[in-house]
Design a protein around this motif. Structure first.
Motif, PDB file in Angstrom:
ATOM      1  N   SER A 195       3.646   2.465   1.742  1.00  0.00           N
ATOM      2  CA  SER A 195       3.155   3.615   2.487  1.00  0.00           C
ATOM      3  C   SER A 195       2.595   4.637   1.502  1.00  0.00           C
ATOM      4  CB  SER A 195       4.287   4.241   3.307  1.00  0.00           C
ATOM      5  OG  SER A 195       5.322   4.702   2.463  1.00  0.00           O
ATOM      6  N   ARG A 197      -2.212   3.605   3.410  1.00  0.00           N
ATOM      7  CA  ARG A 197      -1.234   3.096   2.456  1.00  0.00           C
ATOM      8  C   ARG A 197      -1.923   2.820   1.131  1.00  0.00           C
ATOM      9  NH1 ARG A 197       0.196  -3.073   4.463  1.00  0.00           N
ATOM     10  NH2 ARG A 197      -1.933  -3.890   4.562  1.00  0.00           N
ATOM     11  N   GLN A 218      10.330  -0.005   4.234  1.00  0.00           N
ATOM     12  CA  GLN A 218       9.195   0.825   4.629  1.00  0.00           C
ATOM     13  C   GLN A 218       8.254   0.049   5.549  1.00  0.00           C
ATOM     14  OE1 GLN A 218       7.037   2.447   1.354  1.00  0.00           O
ATOM     15  NE2 GLN A 218       8.678   3.841   0.713  1.00  0.00           N
ATOM     16  N   TYR A 252      11.968  -0.528  -1.595  1.00  0.00           N
ATOM     17  CA  TYR A 252      10.942  -0.149  -0.631  1.00  0.00           C
ATOM     18  C   TYR A 252      10.805  -1.130   0.543  1.00  0.00           C
ATOM     19  CZ  TYR A 252       9.484   2.706  -4.615  1.00  0.00           C
ATOM     20  OH  TYR A 252       9.451   3.594  -5.670  1.00  0.00           O
ATOM     21  N   SER A 305       4.788   7.041  -0.696  1.00  0.00           N
ATOM     22  CA  SER A 305       5.739   6.527  -1.685  1.00  0.00           C
ATOM     23  C   SER A 305       5.465   7.195  -3.025  1.00  0.00           C
ATOM     24  CB  SER A 305       5.592   5.005  -1.822  1.00  0.00           C
ATOM     25  OG  SER A 305       5.851   4.371  -0.586  1.00  0.00           O
TER      26      SER A 305
END
Length: 336
Positions: free
Chosen positions: A11, A38, A64, A61, A14
Protein backbone atom coordinates in the motif's frame (compact mmCIF):
# COMPACT_ATOMS: atom_id res chain seq x y z
CA UNK A 1 25.92 -16.45 -7.83
CA UNK A 2 22.24 -17.27 -8.44
CA UNK A 3 20.02 -14.18 -8.24
CA UNK A 4 16.33 -13.56 -7.73
CA UNK A 5 14.30 -10.42 -8.47
CA UNK A 6 11.46 -9.92 -5.99
CA UNK A 7 8.63 -7.61 -7.07
CA UNK A 8 6.82 -6.48 -3.92
CA UNK A 9 3.52 -4.60 -4.01
CA UNK A 10 2.53 -2.61 -0.90
CA UNK A 11 0.00 0.00 0.00
CA UNK A 12 1.18 3.53 -0.75
CA UNK A 13 1.26 4.56 2.91
CA UNK A 14 3.78 1.84 3.86
CA UNK A 15 6.78 3.52 5.43
CA UNK A 16 10.14 2.52 6.78
CA UNK A 17 10.43 -0.42 4.38
CA UNK A 18 14.05 -0.02 3.31
CA UNK A 19 15.19 1.04 6.78
CA UNK A 20 13.89 -2.24 8.24
CA UNK A 21 15.56 -4.32 5.53
CA UNK A 22 18.93 -2.58 5.68
CA UNK A 23 19.14 -3.20 9.43
CA UNK A 24 18.64 -6.94 9.07
CA UNK A 25 19.71 -8.16 5.61
CA UNK A 26 22.18 -7.69 2.80
CA UNK A 27 20.20 -6.36 -0.17
CA UNK A 28 22.22 -6.23 -3.41
CA UNK A 29 20.11 -3.50 -5.06
CA UNK A 30 16.62 -2.07 -4.67
CA UNK A 31 14.27 0.00 -6.80
CA UNK A 32 10.96 1.68 -6.04
CA UNK A 33 8.12 2.73 -8.32
CA UNK A 34 5.33 4.90 -6.92
CA UNK A 35 1.86 4.10 -8.27
CA UNK A 36 -1.47 5.83 -7.81
CA UNK A 37 -2.82 3.54 -5.12
CA UNK A 38 0.19 1.44 -4.17
CA UNK A 39 3.91 1.21 -4.69
CA UNK A 40 6.06 -1.44 -6.30
CA UNK A 41 9.44 -2.30 -4.82
CA UNK A 42 12.01 -4.43 -6.61
CA UNK A 43 14.71 -6.22 -4.64
CA UNK A 44 17.69 -7.91 -6.26
CA UNK A 45 18.69 -10.76 -3.95
CA UNK A 46 21.07 -13.64 -3.70
CA UNK A 47 18.89 -16.74 -4.19
CA UNK A 48 20.02 -18.17 -0.85
CA UNK A 49 18.92 -14.98 0.94
CA UNK A 50 15.50 -14.81 -0.68
CA UNK A 51 13.68 -16.88 1.95
CA UNK A 52 14.66 -15.00 5.14
CA UNK A 53 14.14 -11.63 3.41
CA UNK A 54 10.75 -12.47 1.93
CA UNK A 55 9.57 -14.22 5.10
CA UNK A 56 10.39 -11.06 7.03
CA UNK A 57 8.47 -8.94 4.52
CA UNK A 58 5.47 -11.26 4.58
CA UNK A 59 5.35 -11.31 8.39
CA UNK A 60 5.61 -7.50 8.48
CA UNK A 61 3.29 -6.50 5.61
CA UNK A 62 1.41 -9.66 4.64
CA UNK A 63 -1.92 -8.52 6.11
CA UNK A 64 -1.99 -5.30 4.10
CA UNK A 65 -4.60 -5.07 1.38
CA UNK A 66 -3.10 -5.63 -2.04
CA UNK A 67 0.11 -7.17 -0.69
CA UNK A 68 1.78 -9.41 -3.25
CA UNK A 69 5.27 -10.77 -3.90
CA UNK A 70 6.34 -12.13 -7.29
CA UNK A 71 9.75 -13.79 -7.49
CA UNK A 72 11.56 -14.41 -10.79
CA UNK A 73 15.00 -15.89 -11.51
CA UNK A 74 17.63 -13.53 -12.95
CA UNK A 75 19.63 -14.85 -15.89
CA UNK A 76 22.12 -11.97 -16.12
CA UNK A 77 22.83 -8.44 -14.90
CA UNK A 78 24.60 -5.84 -17.05
CA UNK A 79 26.99 -4.41 -15.99
CA UNK A 80 28.19 -7.22 -13.76
CA UNK A 81 27.55 -6.79 -10.06
CA UNK A 82 30.27 -6.05 -7.58
CA UNK A 83 28.87 -7.21 -4.27
CA UNK A 84 30.66 -6.39 -1.05
CA UNK A 85 30.49 -8.83 1.84
CA UNK A 86 28.55 -7.41 4.78
CA UNK A 87 27.84 -8.84 8.19
CA UNK A 88 24.26 -9.61 9.15
CA UNK A 89 23.40 -7.56 12.19
CA UNK A 90 20.49 -9.49 13.64
CA UNK A 91 21.46 -12.88 15.16
CA UNK A 92 18.09 -14.52 14.35
CA UNK A 93 18.39 -13.51 10.73
CA UNK A 94 22.01 -14.68 10.70
CA UNK A 95 20.74 -18.09 11.77
CA UNK A 96 18.05 -17.97 9.08
CA UNK A 97 20.66 -17.09 6.48
CA UNK A 98 22.86 -20.02 7.46
CA UNK A 99 19.93 -22.43 7.23
CA UNK A 100 18.69 -21.16 3.88
CA UNK A 101 21.48 -22.37 1.58
CA UNK A 102 18.87 -23.17 -1.03
CA UNK A 103 16.20 -21.55 -3.17
CA UNK A 104 13.18 -19.80 -1.65
CA UNK A 105 10.64 -22.15 -0.07
CA UNK A 106 7.74 -20.94 -2.25
CA UNK A 107 9.89 -21.27 -5.37
CA UNK A 108 10.73 -24.83 -4.33
CA UNK A 109 7.04 -25.54 -3.77
CA UNK A 110 6.07 -24.26 -7.21
CA UNK A 111 8.86 -26.23 -8.89
CA UNK A 112 7.80 -29.49 -7.28
CA UNK A 113 4.08 -28.80 -7.56
CA UNK A 114 4.40 -28.23 -11.31
CA UNK A 115 5.99 -31.66 -11.85
CA UNK A 116 3.81 -33.57 -9.40
CA UNK A 117 0.38 -32.45 -10.59
CA UNK A 118 0.14 -34.92 -13.48
CA UNK A 119 -1.68 -33.96 -16.64
CA UNK A 120 -1.40 -34.97 -20.27
CA UNK A 121 2.32 -34.26 -20.57
CA UNK A 122 3.08 -36.43 -17.55
CA UNK A 123 1.06 -39.32 -18.96
CA UNK A 124 2.83 -39.05 -22.32
CA UNK A 125 6.21 -39.07 -20.58
CA UNK A 126 5.20 -42.16 -18.60
CA UNK A 127 4.06 -43.95 -21.76
CA UNK A 128 7.24 -43.08 -23.63
CA UNK A 129 9.60 -43.99 -20.81
CA UNK A 130 7.69 -47.22 -20.11
CA UNK A 131 7.95 -48.32 -23.74
CA UNK A 132 11.64 -47.49 -23.91
CA UNK A 133 12.40 -49.17 -20.57
CA UNK A 134 10.44 -52.33 -21.49
CA UNK A 135 12.25 -52.72 -24.80
CA UNK A 136 15.60 -52.13 -23.11
CA UNK A 137 14.83 -54.76 -20.48
CA UNK A 138 13.66 -57.34 -23.01
CA UNK A 139 16.77 -56.76 -25.14
CA UNK A 140 19.06 -56.50 -22.09
CA UNK A 141 20.31 -53.24 -23.54
CA UNK A 142 21.67 -50.90 -20.86
CA UNK A 143 21.84 -47.90 -23.22
CA UNK A 144 18.12 -48.14 -24.01
CA UNK A 145 17.26 -48.47 -20.31
CA UNK A 146 19.31 -45.35 -19.56
CA UNK A 147 17.28 -43.56 -22.25
CA UNK A 148 14.13 -44.32 -20.28
CA UNK A 149 15.81 -43.16 -17.07
CA UNK A 150 16.61 -39.76 -18.57
CA UNK A 151 12.88 -39.12 -19.05
CA UNK A 152 12.33 -39.91 -15.35
CA UNK A 153 8.60 -39.09 -15.04
CA UNK A 154 8.27 -40.52 -11.53
CA UNK A 155 10.74 -38.05 -10.01
CA UNK A 156 8.25 -35.21 -9.58
CA UNK A 157 5.38 -36.90 -7.72
CA UNK A 158 7.73 -38.74 -5.34
CA UNK A 159 9.43 -35.47 -4.44
CA UNK A 160 5.94 -34.00 -4.09
CA UNK A 161 5.08 -36.63 -1.49
CA UNK A 162 8.32 -35.95 0.40
CA UNK A 163 7.77 -32.17 0.37
CA UNK A 164 4.13 -32.60 1.39
CA UNK A 165 5.24 -34.67 4.39
CA UNK A 166 7.82 -32.00 5.30
CA UNK A 167 5.41 -29.05 5.06
CA UNK A 168 2.31 -30.90 6.26
CA UNK A 169 0.55 -30.02 2.99
CA UNK A 170 -2.29 -32.53 2.56
CA UNK A 171 -3.40 -31.04 -0.79
CA UNK A 172 0.04 -31.55 -2.31
CA UNK A 173 0.18 -35.05 -0.85
CA UNK A 174 -3.14 -35.98 -2.47
CA UNK A 175 -2.09 -34.60 -5.85
CA UNK A 176 1.24 -36.42 -5.69
CA UNK A 177 -0.31 -39.74 -4.69
CA UNK A 178 -2.88 -39.42 -7.48
CA UNK A 179 -0.13 -38.65 -9.99
CA UNK A 180 2.03 -41.57 -8.85
CA UNK A 181 -0.96 -43.93 -9.02
CA UNK A 182 -1.80 -42.69 -12.53
CA UNK A 183 1.79 -43.13 -13.68
CA UNK A 184 2.01 -46.64 -12.24
CA UNK A 185 -1.27 -47.67 -13.87
CA UNK A 186 -0.18 -46.50 -17.33
CA UNK A 187 3.32 -47.96 -17.04
CA UNK A 188 2.02 -51.24 -15.65
CA UNK A 189 -0.58 -51.54 -18.40
CA UNK A 190 2.09 -51.15 -21.06
CA UNK A 191 4.40 -53.64 -19.33
CA UNK A 192 1.68 -56.28 -18.95
CA UNK A 193 0.62 -55.86 -22.57
CA UNK A 194 4.19 -56.27 -23.81
CA UNK A 195 4.74 -59.22 -21.47
CA UNK A 196 1.62 -60.88 -22.88
CA UNK A 197 3.02 -60.88 -26.42
CA UNK A 198 6.74 -61.21 -25.69
CA UNK A 199 8.64 -64.01 -24.01
CA UNK A 200 10.26 -62.77 -20.82
CA UNK A 201 13.52 -64.55 -20.00
CA UNK A 202 14.27 -64.38 -16.26
CA UNK A 203 17.91 -65.27 -16.98
CA UNK A 204 18.23 -61.92 -18.77
CA UNK A 205 20.81 -60.00 -16.64
CA UNK A 206 18.81 -56.75 -16.68
CA UNK A 207 15.72 -58.59 -15.45
CA UNK A 208 17.52 -60.88 -13.01
CA UNK A 209 19.17 -57.90 -11.30
CA UNK A 210 15.70 -56.56 -10.45
CA UNK A 211 14.48 -59.81 -8.97
CA UNK A 212 16.88 -59.61 -6.02
CA UNK A 213 16.88 -57.15 -3.13
CA UNK A 214 20.09 -56.46 -1.23
CA UNK A 215 21.52 -53.80 1.06
CA UNK A 216 22.94 -52.09 -2.01
CA UNK A 217 19.40 -51.49 -3.29
CA UNK A 218 18.51 -49.78 0.00
CA UNK A 219 21.54 -47.51 -0.35
CA UNK A 220 20.71 -46.75 -3.99
CA UNK A 221 17.13 -45.77 -3.19
CA UNK A 222 18.14 -43.67 -0.18
CA UNK A 223 20.80 -41.87 -2.21
CA UNK A 224 18.34 -41.33 -5.06
CA UNK A 225 15.73 -39.72 -2.84
CA UNK A 226 18.28 -37.48 -1.12
CA UNK A 227 19.80 -36.46 -4.47
CA UNK A 228 16.38 -35.71 -5.93
CA UNK A 229 15.47 -33.46 -3.00
CA UNK A 230 18.88 -31.77 -3.12
CA UNK A 231 18.54 -31.04 -6.83
CA UNK A 232 15.26 -29.22 -6.23
CA UNK A 233 16.39 -27.26 -3.16
CA UNK A 234 19.58 -26.12 -4.89
CA UNK A 235 17.75 -25.13 -8.08
CA UNK A 236 20.12 -27.33 -10.12
CA UNK A 237 18.94 -29.07 -13.32
CA UNK A 238 17.22 -32.30 -12.31
CA UNK A 239 17.88 -34.41 -15.39
CA UNK A 240 20.97 -36.14 -14.00
CA UNK A 241 19.35 -36.59 -10.59
CA UNK A 242 16.24 -37.84 -12.37
CA UNK A 243 18.36 -40.64 -13.78
CA UNK A 244 19.22 -41.77 -10.25
CA UNK A 245 15.59 -41.73 -9.15
CA UNK A 246 14.49 -43.54 -12.28
CA UNK A 247 17.06 -46.24 -11.55
CA UNK A 248 15.24 -46.96 -8.32
CA UNK A 249 11.64 -46.78 -9.56
CA UNK A 250 10.86 -47.37 -13.22
CA UNK A 251 12.91 -50.52 -14.09
CA UNK A 252 11.52 -52.76 -11.28
CA UNK A 253 8.00 -51.56 -12.09
CA UNK A 254 8.43 -52.58 -15.71
CA UNK A 255 9.96 -55.95 -14.75
CA UNK A 256 6.98 -56.62 -12.50
CA UNK A 257 4.52 -55.84 -15.29
CA UNK A 258 6.41 -57.84 -17.92
CA UNK A 259 6.47 -60.93 -15.70
CA UNK A 260 2.78 -60.57 -14.84
CA UNK A 261 1.95 -60.32 -18.51
CA UNK A 262 4.06 -63.44 -19.20
CA UNK A 263 2.24 -65.38 -16.48
CA UNK A 264 5.21 -65.62 -14.09
CA UNK A 265 3.25 -64.36 -11.12
CA UNK A 266 5.37 -65.79 -8.30
CA UNK A 267 8.62 -64.46 -9.75
CA UNK A 268 7.05 -61.04 -10.41
CA UNK A 269 6.50 -60.52 -6.68
CA UNK A 270 10.25 -60.12 -6.19
CA UNK A 271 10.29 -57.14 -8.55
CA UNK A 272 7.25 -55.70 -6.77
CA UNK A 273 9.06 -56.06 -3.44
CA UNK A 274 12.03 -54.15 -4.84
CA UNK A 275 9.76 -51.43 -6.21
CA UNK A 276 7.97 -50.96 -2.87
CA UNK A 277 11.27 -50.88 -0.99
CA UNK A 278 12.64 -48.23 -3.34
CA UNK A 279 9.55 -46.03 -3.09
CA UNK A 280 9.68 -46.11 0.72
CA UNK A 281 13.44 -45.40 0.83
CA UNK A 282 13.20 -42.58 -1.73
CA UNK A 283 10.51 -40.83 0.31
CA UNK A 284 12.27 -41.30 3.66
CA UNK A 285 15.54 -39.83 2.38
CA UNK A 286 13.66 -37.11 0.49
CA UNK A 287 11.96 -35.95 3.69
CA UNK A 288 15.26 -36.15 5.57
CA UNK A 289 17.02 -33.99 2.97
CA UNK A 290 14.25 -31.37 2.96
CA UNK A 291 14.46 -31.18 6.76
CA UNK A 292 18.25 -30.94 6.62
CA UNK A 293 17.93 -28.09 4.12
CA UNK A 294 15.66 -26.24 6.54
CA UNK A 295 12.46 -26.44 4.49
CA UNK A 296 9.72 -25.42 6.91
CA UNK A 297 6.52 -23.36 6.81
CA UNK A 298 6.83 -19.65 7.56
CA UNK A 299 4.26 -19.22 10.34
CA UNK A 300 4.82 -20.94 13.69
CA UNK A 301 1.35 -22.53 13.77
CA UNK A 302 1.88 -24.08 10.34
CA UNK A 303 5.34 -25.19 11.47
CA UNK A 304 3.91 -26.95 14.52
CA UNK A 305 1.25 -28.69 12.43
CA UNK A 306 3.83 -29.67 9.82
CA UNK A 307 6.14 -31.06 12.51
CA UNK A 308 3.42 -33.38 13.76
CA UNK A 309 2.47 -34.54 10.27
CA UNK A 310 6.14 -35.06 9.37
CA UNK A 311 6.61 -37.29 12.40
CA UNK A 312 3.52 -39.30 11.46
CA UNK A 313 4.69 -39.64 7.84
CA UNK A 314 8.19 -40.75 8.86
CA UNK A 315 6.74 -43.23 11.35
CA UNK A 316 4.49 -44.72 8.66
CA UNK A 317 7.36 -44.98 6.17
CA UNK A 318 9.62 -46.58 8.79
CA UNK A 319 6.95 -49.14 9.72
CA UNK A 320 6.48 -50.02 6.05
CA UNK A 321 10.25 -50.28 5.64
CA UNK A 322 10.46 -52.64 8.62
CA UNK A 323 7.70 -54.83 7.18
CA UNK A 324 9.44 -54.89 3.81
CA UNK A 325 12.73 -55.72 5.52
CA UNK A 326 11.13 -58.73 7.19
CA UNK A 327 9.64 -59.91 3.90
CA UNK A 328 12.98 -59.47 2.14
CA UNK A 329 14.76 -61.42 4.88
CA UNK A 330 12.24 -64.26 4.61
CA UNK A 331 12.51 -64.32 0.81
CA UNK A 332 16.22 -63.73 0.23
CA UNK A 333 17.90 -64.04 3.61
CA UNK A 334 20.69 -61.62 4.57
CA UNK A 335 22.01 -60.33 1.26
CA UNK A 336 25.22 -58.38 1.19
Amino acid sequence: MALRLANIYLSKDSSGFFDDLREKFNIIEHYQVEGKNRKEIKLLLDAEMAEPVLDFIENRYGLQEGFRVIVTPVEAVIPRLEVEEKHVIDEDNQKSESEAKRIYREELYEDINSVSSGGRTFILLVILSACVAAIGLLRSNVAIIIGAMVIAPLLGPNMGMALAATLGDSALAKRSIKTIFTGIVFALTIAIALGWFASVDVTNPEITSRLQVSYADFVLALASGAAGALSFTSGAPGSLIGVMVAVALLPPLMVFGLLVGDGQFQTSLNALLLLMTNVVCVNISGVAMFLYQGVRPNSWWDAERAKKQTRIAIAVWMILLAILGILIHLEFGLLA
